[in-house]
Structure formats: structure tokens, C-alpha cells
Design a protein around this motif. Structure first.
Motif, PDB file in Angstrom:
ATOM      1  N   THR A 181      67.940  37.040  24.422  1.00 38.09           N
ATOM      2  CA  THR A 181      68.854  37.155  25.479  1.00 38.09           C
ATOM      3  C   THR A 181      70.352  37.222  25.727  1.00 38.09           C
ATOM      4  O   THR A 181      70.797  36.923  24.549  1.00 38.09           O
ATOM      5  CB  THR A 181      68.462  35.434  26.329  1.00 38.09           C
ATOM      6  OG1 THR A 181      66.790  35.103  26.852  1.00 38.09           O
ATOM      7  CG2 THR A 181      68.905  35.916  27.579  1.00 38.09           C
ATOM      8  N   VAL A 182      71.015  38.121  26.062  1.00 40.65           N
ATOM      9  CA  VAL A 182      72.220  38.570  26.311  1.00 40.65           C
ATOM     10  C   VAL A 182      73.006  37.443  26.267  1.00 40.65           C
ATOM     11  O   VAL A 182      73.189  36.809  27.403  1.00 40.65           O
ATOM     12  CB  VAL A 182      72.848  40.069  26.768  1.00 40.65           C
ATOM     13  CG1 VAL A 182      74.421  40.096  26.278  1.00 40.65           C
ATOM     14  CG2 VAL A 182      72.036  40.904  26.195  1.00 40.65           C
ATOM     15  N   GLU A 183      74.252  36.580  25.364  1.00 40.91           N
ATOM     16  CA  GLU A 183      74.708  35.658  25.386  1.00 40.91           C
ATOM     17  C   GLU A 183      76.095  36.054  25.801  1.00 40.91           C
ATOM     18  O   GLU A 183      76.984  35.182  26.697  1.00 40.91           O
ATOM     19  CB  GLU A 183      75.062  34.636  23.970  1.00 40.91           C
ATOM     20  CG  GLU A 183      75.382  33.705  24.270  1.00 40.91           C
ATOM     21  CD  GLU A 183      75.146  32.463  23.115  1.00 40.91           C
ATOM     22  OE1 GLU A 183      74.544  31.260  23.560  1.00 40.91           O
ATOM     23  OE2 GLU A 183      75.699  33.274  21.843  1.00 40.91           O
ATOM     24  N   GLU A 184      76.654  37.365  24.895  1.00 42.73           N
ATOM     25  CA  GLU A 184      78.058  37.346  25.071  1.00 42.73           C
ATOM     26  C   GLU A 184      78.711  38.577  25.249  1.00 42.73           C
ATOM     27  O   GLU A 184      78.073  39.542  24.132  1.00 42.73           O
ATOM     28  CB  GLU A 184      78.769  36.601  23.834  1.00 42.73           C
ATOM     29  CG  GLU A 184      80.404  36.634  24.319  1.00 42.73           C
ATOM     30  CD  GLU A 184      81.384  36.069  22.687  1.00 42.73           C
ATOM     31  OE1 GLU A 184      82.316  35.960  23.223  1.00 42.73           O
ATOM     32  OE2 GLU A 184      80.585  35.629  22.070  1.00 42.73           O
ATOM     33  N   ILE A 185      79.696  39.547  25.941  1.00 44.85           N
ATOM     34  CA  ILE A 185      79.672  40.860  25.688  1.00 44.85           C
ATOM     35  C   ILE A 185      81.487  40.558  25.247  1.00 44.85           C
ATOM     36  O   ILE A 185      82.004  40.129  26.340  1.00 44.85           O
ATOM     37  CB  ILE A 185      79.471  41.010  26.981  1.00 44.85           C
ATOM     38  CG1 ILE A 185      77.921  41.210  27.250  1.00 44.85           C
ATOM     39  CG2 ILE A 185      79.731  42.857  26.906  1.00 44.85           C
ATOM     40  CD1 ILE A 185      77.717  42.022  28.463  1.00 44.85           C
ATOM     41  N   THR A 186      81.529  40.821  24.634  1.00 42.72           N
ATOM     42  CA  THR A 186      82.892  41.343  24.647  1.00 42.72           C
ATOM     43  C   THR A 186      83.774  42.697  24.260  1.00 42.72           C
ATOM     44  O   THR A 186      82.865  43.902  24.742  1.00 42.72           O
ATOM     45  CB  THR A 186      83.343  40.565  23.142  1.00 42.72           C
ATOM     46  OG1 THR A 186      82.725  41.451  22.049  1.00 42.72           O
ATOM     47  CG2 THR A 186      83.130  38.789  23.087  1.00 42.72           C
ATOM     48  N   LEU A 187      84.347  42.554  24.922  1.00 41.34           N
ATOM     49  CA  LEU A 187      85.097  44.750  24.161  1.00 41.34           C
ATOM     50  C   LEU A 187      84.795  45.576  23.025  1.00 41.34           C
ATOM     51  O   LEU A 187      84.579  46.496  23.461  1.00 41.34           O
ATOM     52  CB  LEU A 187      87.007  44.512  23.966  1.00 41.34           C
ATOM     53  CG  LEU A 187      87.798  44.137  25.907  1.00 41.34           C
ATOM     54  CD1 LEU A 187      89.017  44.139  25.427  1.00 41.34           C
ATOM     55  CD2 LEU A 187      86.815  45.121  26.496  1.00 41.34           C
ATOM     56  N   THR A 188      85.068  44.696  22.284  1.00 39.08           N
ATOM     57  CA  THR A 188      84.041  45.392  20.670  1.00 39.08           C
ATOM     58  C   THR A 188      82.294  45.129  20.070  1.00 39.08           C
ATOM     59  O   THR A 188      82.424  45.659  19.834  1.00 39.08           O
ATOM     60  CB  THR A 188      85.083  44.761  19.717  1.00 39.08           C
ATOM     61  OG1 THR A 188      85.003  43.663  19.249  1.00 39.08           O
ATOM     62  CG2 THR A 188      85.925  45.718  20.099  1.00 39.08           C
ATOM     63  N   PHE A 189      82.268  43.450  21.131  1.00 35.30           N
ATOM     64  CA  PHE A 189      80.675  43.615  20.296  1.00 35.30           C
ATOM     65  C   PHE A 189      79.713  42.937  21.480  1.00 35.30           C
ATOM     66  O   PHE A 189      80.780  42.777  22.335  1.00 35.30           O
ATOM     67  CB  PHE A 189      80.486  42.580  18.966  1.00 35.30           C
ATOM     68  CG  PHE A 189      80.934  41.369  18.954  1.00 35.30           C
ATOM     69  CD1 PHE A 189      80.322  40.132  19.711  1.00 35.30           C
ATOM     70  CD2 PHE A 189      82.023  41.006  19.291  1.00 35.30           C
ATOM     71  CE1 PHE A 189      80.314  39.022  19.881  1.00 35.30           C
ATOM     72  CE2 PHE A 189      83.139  39.775  19.509  1.00 35.30           C
ATOM     73  CZ  PHE A 189      81.704  38.597  19.669  1.00 35.30           C
ATOM     74  N   LEU A 190      78.698  42.948  20.498  1.00 32.46           N
ATOM     75  CA  LEU A 190      77.530  41.516  21.787  1.00 32.46           C
ATOM     76  C   LEU A 190      76.676  41.203  21.529  1.00 32.46           C
ATOM     77  O   LEU A 190      76.136  41.181  20.129  1.00 32.46           O
ATOM     78  CB  LEU A 190      76.779  42.921  22.779  1.00 32.46           C
ATOM     79  CG  LEU A 190      75.452  42.547  23.673  1.00 32.46           C
ATOM     80  CD1 LEU A 190      76.121  43.303  24.992  1.00 32.46           C
ATOM     81  CD2 LEU A 190      74.322  42.440  22.968  1.00 32.46           C
ATOM     82  N   ALA A 191      76.651  40.158  22.008  1.00 33.59           N
ATOM     83  CA  ALA A 191      75.413  38.796  20.987  1.00 33.59           C
ATOM     84  C   ALA A 191      74.225  38.826  21.951  1.00 33.59           C
ATOM     85  O   ALA A 191      74.686  38.101  22.818  1.00 33.59           O
ATOM     86  CB  ALA A 191      76.813  37.707  20.772  1.00 33.59           C
ATOM     87  N   VAL A 192      73.241  38.322  21.063  1.00 30.88           N
ATOM     88  CA  VAL A 192      72.241  38.755  21.890  1.00 30.88           C
ATOM     89  C   VAL A 192      71.477  37.741  20.892  1.00 30.88           C
ATOM     90  O   VAL A 192      71.266  37.043  19.765  1.00 30.88           O
ATOM     91  CB  VAL A 192      70.459  39.627  21.120  1.00 30.88           C
ATOM     92  CG1 VAL A 192      69.272  38.830  22.051  1.00 30.88           C
ATOM     93  CG2 VAL A 192      71.867  40.558  22.022  1.00 30.88           C
ATOM     94  N   ARG A 193      71.087  36.100  21.833  1.00 34.02           N
ATOM     95  CA  ARG A 193      70.230  35.017  21.622  1.00 34.02           C
ATOM     96  C   ARG A 193      69.141  35.402  21.061  1.00 34.02           C
ATOM     97  O   ARG A 193      68.351  35.291  22.177  1.00 34.02           O
ATOM     98  CB  ARG A 193      70.640  33.167  22.473  1.00 34.02           C
ATOM     99  CG  ARG A 193      70.264  31.973  21.640  1.00 34.02           C
ATOM    100  CD  ARG A 193      70.080  31.562  22.748  1.00 34.02           C
ATOM    101  NE  ARG A 193      69.489  31.369  23.951  1.00 34.02           N
ATOM    102  CZ  ARG A 193      70.284  31.716  25.002  1.00 34.02           C
ATOM    103  NH1 ARG A 193      71.077  32.047  25.332  1.00 34.02           N
ATOM    104  NH2 ARG A 193      69.316  31.701  26.507  1.00 34.02           N
ATOM    105  N   THR A 194      68.129  35.108  20.338  1.00 34.97           N
ATOM    106  CA  THR A 194      67.041  35.691  20.113  1.00 34.97           C
ATOM    107  C   THR A 194      65.685  34.293  20.398  1.00 34.97           C
ATOM    108  O   THR A 194      66.756  32.859  20.295  1.00 34.97           O
ATOM    109  CB  THR A 194      66.320  35.149  18.118  1.00 34.97           C
ATOM    110  OG1 THR A 194      67.104  34.568  17.957  1.00 34.97           O
ATOM    111  CG2 THR A 194      66.916  36.925  18.481  1.00 34.97           C
TER     112      THR A 194
END
Length: 394
Positions: free
Chosen positions: A209-222
Motif C-alpha cells: 500500500t502506498v504510504e507516503e509520496i514526496t517530491l522525490t520518492f514514494l514509500a510502499v508498505r508491504t
């Protein structure tokens, strides 16, 4: 006496006035929040009380510290003024960020309460989050530049840098090509509605699930609580699965490899009983069909539905576990088997020797078996009639 009273009046008056203004502002915001509970902005603005007091105290001290006429601090008057200016700039940037954050959160909260579509809510949340980060970045850069320009030496450097801004811009653009690409990709994701915070995605074979979106990276929580950090340019240059796009309802499959004797009709009834008792099933659809065959097994596919990705996983696991357990308990013959020996001979050939049966041994010995029909063997002991060479003459 005047040397003592003057600093006390200046410093004490600054502290008292700062506390009074902060208390008065908080009181007004509290009353506005009570009168307009449908607008969360006034309650969120109460968080700005501390930066407001810091700005007010720094501004008052910056304007009146010379009036204190503290003899011991005269040699450091310029340094104190410089320090107060830096504090004032930093506190002002802090106050602007707090106000912008309160406005953004208030806008998102009102939109989320008025909209029933979860996909649109996630889209707006992604956009306001990126807007908030852009505001923080811009305010931070402006604040740092303003702090540097308070130093006389930096003003000269700034003038020289402005003269060569074109060359520096080209060099910086080439050197930071990857960073700028990620920056623009972040804006494309935010306003192109490609992926949103809370979406269920599959990237590089990992489901999360997409947890965080910034201007440079995106964090996905498995699913196992790991975090996969990926550059946002990945989502604009490579294909990926977005299970929340166009709706969060999901259809899942469960495959079974069974023996050809598996009771498909009974399995279909059992599958219906399993999904009816499963709370995660959304009652939209279910089915069971034979989708493939091999020389040793048949392949059955069970199709189930659920309201989101988490529930479809639960339904699939329940169907797989309970249906296999039911087969093992009531129809064990339907489970796949592995042949470990030669197949049994057909009936009527059992007991014969590998070298041939009774007739074969009799023929090898030149004898006629007792069960041979009449007319098959020549009375003179010659070869059987069927064994004579055919001449074509009757």
C-alpha cells in the motif's frame, strides 16, 4: 537605578506583551472554533500560538534592544542585532509553514467529510500533501536566502552569483538531472492521478500500500510491514499494477490440481457454503470450473470477490484451506497421486510367465495344447493348418 529599570522594562514589557498577545489570539480562535464547528481551520490555527509568540518577541527585541542600554553588552550590539534578525526570519518562516499546513489540512478535512468516493479522497490527499511539501520547501529556501543576505559578505557573493546565473543554471540542471526528473515526476503523479496515498499497488513483484509520496520518492508498505522506497520517476517510466484504480473491489482466484476422479459438483456446493460463511466475501460473485487437464490431474479454478485487496486475500486463504481440508476428510481419492510402481496387468493375463503363455510353450515344444480347436493341428503331426504356407490354390 535607571541602568537596572530600563533593561527590566524593555525585557519584561516584551515578555508580558508577547504572552498577552498569544493568550488573546488563542482565546479568539477558541471562540471562533466553538461557533463554527463545521470549519476545522480555527482549531488548527491554534497550533500557531508558539511561533507567533516567537515572532512577536523577536520583533520587539529587535526594535527595542538598543533602548535597554546595557553597558556590558555594548561591544556585542551588532552581533545581538544579527542574531535577533536570524531568529525573526526563522520564526517567520515557521509561522508561515504552520499557517499553510493548517489551511491545507482544513481544506482536506472538509473535502473528505463532504465526499463519499474514497478514490477522490485519496487523490486530494495526495495533492494537498505534495502542495504542503512544496510550500515548506519554498519557504525554507527563501528563509535561508534571507538569513544569508543579512551577512554583508554574502551580499557581495550573491551579486556575483546573480551575474553568472545563466551558466550556473545550466551546470546545476545537468548535474541534478535525476533529481529534477524526480521532482517533476512527483508533480505528474500528484496532478495526473496515476497513484495516490492509500492505493494498493504491485511493483517489482511486491504487493503493498502506498504510504507516503514526496517530491522525490514514494514509500510502499508491504503486507509484512516492510517499506519499499522507490524514486517517483519509476512510476512515470515503468508499468505497475494499481489495484485501487477505478475502484477497490477485487476478484481473486484459487487453483486446485486434483485427480480426475474429483467430485466437481460436490466441490462447487462446498465452495458456496464456504464463501457464505466467510465475512470477508462481499456476496457479488463466486464460481468453480475445470480450466485445464493433464495426463495425471485436472485443474480447477475457484473465483471469489471481496470489497478490497485485504479482504480478497482473506477469502482466498479461507477457500483454499477449507476446501482442501474437506477433500482430505471426505474425498481423499480426489487428491493428486504420484505413481511409484508399474501399472497392474489387465484381467485374463495374470499368472502368465514373461516368456509367454500355455500356447506359446506348447508351440515351442511341438505339442498341441488340449484346448486347441479341432482342425487346427494336422493329424500327421505336421504344422497346423493356419501355419501352412499359402499357395493361392484353394
Amino acid at each position: 537605578m535607571e541602568n537596572v529599570l530600563r533593561p527590566l522594562i524593555v525585557l519584561g514589557g516584551t515578555v508580558v506583551l508577547t504572552l498577552f498577545v498569544g493568550w488573546l489570539t488563542d482565546l479568539l480562535l477558541r471562540r471562533a472554533d466553538a461557533r463554527h464547528p463545521e470549519t476545522p481551520l480555527w482549531g488548527l490555527l491554534r497550533r500557531c500560538r508558539l511561533p507567533l509568540q516567537v515572532v512577536l518577541s523577536a520583533a520587539l527585541l529587535r526594535a527595542t534592544y538598543r533602548k535597554a542600554e546595557i553597558t556590558s553588552l555594548e561591544p556585542y550590539r551588532a552581533g545581538i542585532g544579527q542574531l535577533l534578525s536570524l531568529v525573526l526570519i526563522g520564526a517567520s518562516a515557521w509561522l508561515v509553514v504552520k499557517i499553510a499546513t493548517a489551511v491545507v489540512e482544513s481544506t482536506y478535512s472538509r473535502y473528505a467529510n463532504a465526499t463519499r468516493d474514497p478514490a477522490r479522497v485519496r487523490r486530494v490527499r495526495t495533492q494537498v500533501t505534495l502542495i504542503q511539501r512544496v510550500v515548506i520547501a519554498v519557504v525554507g529556501v527563501v528563509a535561508v536566502a534571507a538569513m544569508l543576505l543579512t551577512f554583508p559578505a554574502m551580499r557581495t557573493v550573491g551579486t556575483s552569483m546573480l551575474a553568472s546565473a545563466g551558466v550556473l543554471g545550466i551546470v546545476a540542471g545537468v548535474a541534478a538531472q535525476s533529481t529534477l526528473g524526480n521532482l517533476f515526476a512527483g508533480f505528474q503523479i500528484a496532478f495526473g492521478d496515476m497513484v495516490r496515498i492509500g492505493d494498493t499497488v504491485v511493483v517489482d513483484g511486491e504487493w503493498g500500500t502506498v504510504e507516503e509520496i514526496t517530491l522525490t520518492f514514494l514509500a510502499v508498505r508491504t503486507w509484512d510491514e516492510r517499506r519499499i522506497t522507490m524514486p517517483v520517476s519509476y512510476f512515470t517510466s515503468k508499468p505497475f499494477e494499481n489495484w485501487s484504480r477505478g475502484g477497490v473491489q477485487m476478484t481473486g482466484t484459487v487453483f486446485f490440481h486434483l485427480d480426475h476422479s474429483a467430485p466437481v459438483a460436490l466441490m462447487r456446493e462446498k465452495l458456496h457454503d464456504i464463501v457464505r460463511e466467510c465475512p470477508a466475501w462481499d456476496r457479488r460473485d463466486w464460481s468453480l470450473a475445470v480450466t485445464d487437464t493433464t495426463p495425471t490431474t485436472i485443474q480447477l479454478r475457484a473465483v471469489v470477490t471481496a470489497k478490497d485487496a485485504d479482504d480478497i486475500w482473506t477469502v482466498r486463504c479461507a477457500v483454499r484451506e477449507q476446501l482442501v481440508g474437506w477433500l482430505h476428510e471426505h474425498h481423499p481419492y480426489a487428491l493428486p497421486k504420484v505413481a511409484t510402481g508399474p501399472a497392474a496387468e489387465p484381467l485374463g493375463r495374470a499368472g502368465r510367465e514373461p516368456g509367454g503363455g500355455t500356447e506359446d510353450r506348447a508351440r515351442r515344444d511341438g505339442k498341441t495344447p488340449a484346448s486347441a480347436p479341432a482342425g487346427v493341428v494336422d493329424l500327421a503331426g505336421g504344422p497346423a493348418e493356419d501355419d501352412r504356407p499359402r499357395t493361392g490354390r484353394g
